[in-house]
Structure formats: structure tokens, C-alpha cells
Design a protein around this motif. Structure first.
Motif, PDB file in Angstrom:
ATOM      1  N   VAL A   1       0.868  -1.178   0.000  1.00 46.82           N
ATOM      2  CA  VAL A   1       0.000   0.000   0.000  1.00 46.82           C
ATOM      3  C   VAL A   1       0.898   1.219   0.000  1.00 46.82           C
ATOM      4  CG1 VAL A   1      -1.807   1.260   1.218  1.00 46.82           C
ATOM      5  CG2 VAL A   1      -1.814  -1.239   1.229  1.00 46.82           C
ATOM      6  N   GLY A   2       1.040   1.833  -1.168  1.00 46.07           N
ATOM      7  CA  GLY A   2       1.888   3.014  -1.292  1.00 46.07           C
ATOM      8  C   GLY A   2       3.169   2.731  -2.051  1.00 46.07           C
ATOM      9  N   ALA A   3       3.354   3.448  -3.149  1.00 48.48           N
ATOM     10  CA  ALA A   3       4.606   3.363  -3.913  1.00 48.48           C
ATOM     11  C   ALA A   3       5.458   4.578  -3.571  1.00 48.48           C
ATOM     12  CB  ALA A   3       4.319   3.293  -5.412  1.00 48.48           C
ATOM     13  N   SER A   4       5.643   4.789  -2.285  1.00 50.97           N
ATOM     14  CA  SER A   4       6.438   5.897  -1.777  1.00 50.97           C
ATOM     15  C   SER A   4       7.918   5.619  -2.011  1.00 50.97           C
ATOM     16  CB  SER A   4       6.181   6.049  -0.285  1.00 50.97           C
ATOM     17  OG  SER A   4       6.565   4.856   0.383  1.00 50.97           O
ATOM     18  N   THR A   5       8.768   6.506  -1.503  1.00 51.39           N
ATOM     19  CA  THR A   5      10.213   6.256  -1.589  1.00 51.39           C
ATOM     20  C   THR A   5      10.548   4.908  -0.976  1.00 51.39           C
ATOM     21  OG1 THR A   5      10.646   8.636  -1.438  1.00 51.39           O
ATOM     22  CG2 THR A   5      12.484   7.156  -0.968  1.00 51.39           C
ATOM     23  N   ILE A   6       9.998   4.631   0.209  1.00 50.79           N
ATOM     24  CA  ILE A   6      10.243   3.348   0.867  1.00 50.79           C
ATOM     25  C   ILE A   6       9.606   2.219   0.077  1.00 50.79           C
ATOM     26  CG2 ILE A   6       9.828   2.002   2.964  1.00 50.79           C
ATOM     27  CD1 ILE A   6       9.822   4.737   4.477  1.00 50.79           C
ATOM     28  N   GLY A   7       8.364   2.425  -0.349  1.00 50.05           N
ATOM     29  CA  GLY A   7       7.679   1.391  -1.118  1.00 50.05           C
ATOM     30  C   GLY A   7       8.455   0.984  -2.356  1.00 50.05           C
ATOM     31  N   ARG A   8       9.036   1.946  -3.029  1.00 47.91           N
ATOM     32  CA  ARG A   8       9.791   1.635  -4.252  1.00 47.91           C
ATOM     33  C   ARG A   8      11.095   0.900  -3.939  1.00 47.91           C
ATOM     34  NH1 ARG A   8       8.152   5.345  -9.086  1.00 47.91           N
ATOM     35  NH2 ARG A   8       6.082   5.995  -8.383  1.00 47.91           N
ATOM     36  N   LEU A   9      11.717   1.227  -2.815  1.00 51.32           N
ATOM     37  CA  LEU A   9      12.905   0.466  -2.410  1.00 51.32           C
ATOM     38  C   LEU A   9      12.533  -0.978  -2.095  1.00 51.32           C
ATOM     39  CD1 LEU A   9      14.831   2.955  -0.085  1.00 51.32           C
ATOM     40  CD2 LEU A   9      15.480   2.222  -2.386  1.00 51.32           C
ATOM     41  N   VAL A  10      11.387  -1.177  -1.458  1.00 53.69           N
ATOM     42  CA  VAL A  10      10.919  -2.535  -1.167  1.00 53.69           C
ATOM     43  C   VAL A  10      10.650  -3.282  -2.469  1.00 53.69           C
ATOM     44  CG1 VAL A  10       9.034  -3.879  -0.154  1.00 53.69           C
ATOM     45  CG2 VAL A  10       9.996  -1.940   1.103  1.00 53.69           C
ATOM     46  N   ILE A  11      10.023  -2.606  -3.425  1.00 49.63           N
ATOM     47  CA  ILE A  11       9.758  -3.229  -4.731  1.00 49.63           C
ATOM     48  C   ILE A  11      11.068  -3.662  -5.386  1.00 49.63           C
ATOM     49  CG2 ILE A  11       8.986  -2.748  -7.088  1.00 49.63           C
ATOM     50  CD1 ILE A  11       6.823  -0.914  -5.796  1.00 49.63           C
ATOM     51  N   GLU A  12      12.078  -2.798  -5.346  1.00 53.90           N
ATOM     52  CA  GLU A  12      13.372  -3.131  -5.951  1.00 53.90           C
ATOM     53  C   GLU A  12      13.967  -4.389  -5.326  1.00 53.90           C
ATOM     54  OE1 GLU A  12      15.983   0.187  -5.692  1.00 53.90           O
ATOM     55  OE2 GLU A  12      14.699   1.508  -6.896  1.00 53.90           O
TER      56      GLU A  12
ATOM     57  N   SER B   1       1.883  -5.080   3.134  1.00 51.20           N
ATOM     58  CA  SER B   1       2.847  -4.170   3.773  1.00 51.20           C
ATOM     59  C   SER B   1       2.468  -2.723   3.472  1.00 51.20           C
ATOM     60  CB  SER B   1       4.257  -4.473   3.260  1.00 51.20           C
ATOM     61  OG  SER B   1       5.224  -3.729   3.950  1.00 51.20           O
ATOM     62  N   LEU B   2       2.506  -1.885   4.501  1.00 54.86           N
ATOM     63  CA  LEU B   2       2.014  -0.509   4.396  1.00 54.86           C
ATOM     64  C   LEU B   2       3.152   0.495   4.241  1.00 54.86           C
ATOM     65  CD1 LEU B   2      -0.725  -0.595   7.196  1.00 54.86           C
ATOM     66  CD2 LEU B   2      -0.806  -1.472   4.849  1.00 54.86           C
ATOM     67  N   HIS B   3       2.999   1.374   3.244  1.00 52.05           N
ATOM     68  CA  HIS B   3       4.012   2.393   2.972  1.00 52.05           C
ATOM     69  C   HIS B   3       3.387   3.705   2.547  1.00 52.05           C
ATOM     70  CE1 HIS B   3       6.935  -0.777   3.375  1.00 52.05           C
ATOM     71  NE2 HIS B   3       6.197  -1.508   2.566  1.00 52.05           N
ATOM     72  N   ALA B   4       2.193   3.986   3.047  1.00 49.53           N
ATOM     73  CA  ALA B   4       1.498   5.227   2.728  1.00 49.53           C
ATOM     74  C   ALA B   4       1.826   6.296   3.772  1.00 49.53           C
ATOM     75  CB  ALA B   4      -0.009   4.984   2.673  1.00 49.53           C
ATOM     76  N   PRO B   5       1.735   7.565   3.392  1.00 51.86           N
ATOM     77  CA  PRO B   5       1.960   8.644   4.363  1.00 51.86           C
ATOM     78  C   PRO B   5       0.754   8.810   5.275  1.00 51.86           C
ATOM     79  CG  PRO B   5       1.358   9.555   2.238  1.00 51.86           C
ATOM     80  CD  PRO B   5       1.493   8.073   2.032  1.00 51.86           C
ATOM     81  N   ALA B   6       0.966   9.465   6.391  1.00 53.21           N
ATOM     82  CA  ALA B   6      -0.111   9.705   7.350  1.00 53.21           C
ATOM     83  C   ALA B   6      -0.738  11.075   7.092  1.00 53.21           C
ATOM     84  CB  ALA B   6       0.417   9.620   8.775  1.00 53.21           C
ATOM     85  N   PHE B   7      -1.865  11.072   6.407  1.00 56.03           N
ATOM     86  CA  PHE B   7      -2.655  12.272   6.176  1.00 56.03           C
ATOM     87  C   PHE B   7      -4.069  12.007   6.654  1.00 56.03           C
ATOM     88  CE2 PHE B   7       0.310  12.735   2.364  1.00 56.03           C
ATOM     89  CZ  PHE B   7       1.111  13.680   2.988  1.00 56.03           C
ATOM     90  N   ALA B   8      -4.880  13.055   6.683  1.00 57.70           N
ATOM     91  CA  ALA B   8      -6.281  12.881   7.078  1.00 57.70           C
ATOM     92  C   ALA B   8      -6.971  11.878   6.153  1.00 57.70           C
ATOM     93  CB  ALA B   8      -7.000  14.227   7.054  1.00 57.70           C
ATOM     94  N   ARG B   9      -6.636  11.911   4.864  1.00 63.41           N
ATOM     95  CA  ARG B   9      -7.322  11.031   3.914  1.00 63.41           C
ATOM     96  C   ARG B   9      -6.853   9.583   4.000  1.00 63.41           C
ATOM     97  NH1 ARG B   9      -3.935  14.292   0.780  1.00 63.41           N
ATOM     98  NH2 ARG B   9      -2.313  13.212  -0.396  1.00 63.41           N
ATOM     99  N   THR B  10      -5.701   9.338   4.650  1.00 59.65           N
ATOM    100  CA  THR B  10      -5.235   7.955   4.795  1.00 59.65           C
ATOM    101  C   THR B  10      -5.522   7.394   6.181  1.00 59.65           C
ATOM    102  OG1 THR B  10      -3.010   8.660   5.462  1.00 59.65           O
ATOM    103  CG2 THR B  10      -3.391   8.302   3.102  1.00 59.65           C
ATOM    104  N   ASP B  11      -6.091   8.199   7.048  1.00 61.41           N
ATOM    105  CA  ASP B  11      -6.387   7.763   8.411  1.00 61.41           C
ATOM    106  C   ASP B  11      -7.390   6.602   8.373  1.00 61.41           C
ATOM    107  OD1 ASP B  11      -6.189   8.029  11.260  1.00 61.41           O
ATOM    108  OD2 ASP B  11      -8.179   8.919  11.249  1.00 61.41           O
TER     109      ASP B  11
END
Length: 326
Positions: A156-167, A210-220
């Protein structure tokens, strides 16, 4: 160039060693033995001509009032991740800001990969059984579905961390599904993942989520009761992001049933109250926000910050700029 440290004083020796401090002293007019926890703690003489702040954990708020005092400030090099302590109005000043979030992403991705592999091997739960029952564990009979091979891993989330995990998952004979509203079909192809548009559908197909999304109001609470219910029996939830992403009460209910497993580096609140079920449930592996940079990993953040200072002093743009409009 005149500069100052603005961070929690106790973090300085963990982030910057003698070599890094010596190099900063060569590059800058800076007192490498002093840090400031607030802009008000700086005297007018210290602020006069100040062009660069090196910040980190415990950085002071830099709002409109502080910006008015920091009339000559040109840049902030932050060895932490988020820069919420800087008022977005600083963009009007053209303030350049760098963040070490990419450097901090490295240990989180490493920790996540380790947890995914160990979860796939049933390592935590097999260890508990072995220690409790103190007998031979017949792996093929009692642990028939262990192993990473051909697992379906949901991210959940293709963030900087998510993309490193994908690699790091790319060459491990697994299928990777990703839910991220900002991930384009072309990006998914380049990353070698299957893009999912529905979070419940992702959960339904994932044996490890595995969760890699940022913490915003919309992801709460985005990992809702419905998402958790969609996960298959025996699936594992891995959270190295933020506890607020998960409906924790619903998770506890699923875990109490014994239907799911969880590897949680973060919770909501960050330190759970004494006696909380997540401390004692046998299908939970709980760690105290350990995934991010700790111990000697903090030196990586210091090295990243030093490299950005060197670039700025030499007139080059930051390699890791952080737009204040985010």
C-alpha cells in the motif's frame, strides 16, 4: 557562509561524527558544539548574516515570525524526513530546503524486507511453538505453507520506501501488487508490479500486506475493517509506516480470532497503554518503532546532510530538495 544547528542537542553526536563536524567547520562559519531548540534562543548577533540552518529531530518551528527574524536565511538542510516545522510561506522567500528522507528510507525498506521474508517463513510463530512445546517441529506437516517462493505481496503506497521494497523484491520470485492512487500504469510497468485500483481487492489477493502510505487525514484508517476482513486466513499485515493508517480496534478483533497475523513497528498511539492486547497476542510481532534510522544508521543521515551542505556551499542545487508546497 554563516550557519547554525537547530535540533535536539542530544542527537548531534549520533548524527555527526568528528570527521563530519570537522568538514562542516571547514565549509561553514558554524559553532559545531552548539545547537538551538528555538529561533528565539539565537541572539541578534548570531542571526545577523545567518544563511543556512542544519536541522534534525527536535527542530524548532519556523513560522512567519521566525522567518521575519531570519532575514538572510537562504537554505535549510534537514537530516530528518518531514519538514512540517517550516511554514509553507517560506516558499515566497525562495528558501531552499533539503530533506534526508531518501536516506532514512533505506533502513525502513531493509527492515520491511526482513519482516516479509521472516513472515513468509512463519519464523516468529514457529519459534513460539518450538520454545513453548520444546519438541521437534515437523516442518512439512506442521508448517506446510511456509516460504517466500511464489507468494503474493501487496504493498500500500509506492512511496520512496515502497519503491525500495519493490526493488528488493524484484528478483525474489514473488508477485507484487501495489495500491497507490498516484501510481500510473506506465510507472507500474517500469516497476514490474501489478497496479491495483481497489484496496479491498489488493487485500484479498495478498498473503502479506505491507504498508508504505503517508499519514494524512485522507489515509487515516484506510486499512479499515472491510480491508482487514478481505485478507485471506493466515495472511500477515506488516506496518512500518504509521499506526493511524490502520483501524486498530478492527485489527485487534481479527487477531483475537486468530485469523490474521501482524508485524507492527508502529501503533496508534505510538506507545500503547499498559495491558493493551497487542502486547500479548501470540500472533503479533511488536517492535518499538525500530525500522527507521537508529544507532549507527543515524550516521547515514549525517552523511546525506553533509553532502547537501557541500553542494549548497559550492553553488549547486540540492540533490534531495523538499518542496514546501507538499
Amino acid at each position: 557562509m554563516k550557519a547554525a544547528f537547530a535540533m535536539a542537542a542530544e542527537t548531534l553526536p549520533f548524527v555527526f561524527g568528528e570527521e563530519e563536524l570537522r568538514r562542516l567547520h571547514e565549509l561553514l562559519d558554524i559553532d559545531t558544539e552548539r545547537t538551538f531548540g528555538s529561533i528565539d534562543a539565537l541572539s541578534d548577533e548570531e542571526i545577523d548574516g545567518l544563511e543556512l540552518l542544519i536541522t534534525g529531530w527536535g527542530a524548532p518551528m519556523i513560522g512567519e515570525r521566525e522567518l521575519a527574524r531570519l532575514a538572510t536565511l537562504r537554505a535549510v538542510v534537514h537530516w530528518g524526513g518531514g519538514i512540517g516545522f517550516i511554514d509553507p510561506s517560506a516558499t515566497e522567500r525562495g528558501l531552499a530546503v533539503s530533506s534526508a528522507r531518501s536516506a532514512n528510507a533505506v533502513p525502513v525498506a531493509e527492515f520491511t524486507i526482513a519482516m516479509i521474508i521472516l513472515a513468509a517463513k512463519d519464523a516468529f510463530w514457529a519459534s513460539q511453538r518450538y520454545r513453548t512445546e520444546q519438541r521437534e517441529i515437523f516442518r512439512e506437516i506442521e508448517l506446510p505453507h511456509t516460504g517466500l517462493y511464489r507468494r503474493t505481496i501487496g504493498l500500500v503506497g509506492a512511496s520512496t520506501i515502497g519503491r525500495l521494497v519493490i526493488e528488493q523484491l524484484r528478483d525474489r520470485d514473488v508477485d507484487v501488487l501495489v495500491y497507490d492512487p498516484y501510481l500510473t500504469p506506465d510507472d507500474a510497468v517500469r516497476l514490474g508490479v501489478e497496479r491495483m485500483e481497489d484496496l479491498e481487492a489488493l487485500a484479498r489477493r495478498s498473503t502479506i500486506l505491507s504498508l508504505h502510505a503517508p499519514a494524512f487525514a485522507r489515509t487515516d484508517g484506510m486499512i479499515s475493517r472491510a480491508v482487514l476482513a478481505a485478507m485471506p486466513d493466515g495472511a500477515t499485515l506488516v506496518n512500518t509506516a504509521r499506526g493511524s493508517l490502520v483501524d486498530q480496534d478492527a485489527l485487534v478483533e481479527e487477531l483475537t480470532k486468530g485469523r490474521l497475523r501482524a508485524i507492527l513497528d508502529v501503533t496508534d498511539p505510538e506507545v500503547l497503554p499498559v495491558g493493551h492486547p497487542l502486547y500479548s497476542l501470540p500472533n503479533v510481532f511488536l517492535t518499538p518503532h525500530l525500522a527507521g534510522s537508529t544507532g549507527n544508521e543515524l550516521r547515514r543521515l549525517g552523511h546525506a546532510a553533509l553532502a547537501e551542505v557541500e553542494r549548497f556551499v559550492s553553488g549547486q542545487p540540492f540533490e534531495h530538495p523538499f518542496p514546501l508546497s507538499q
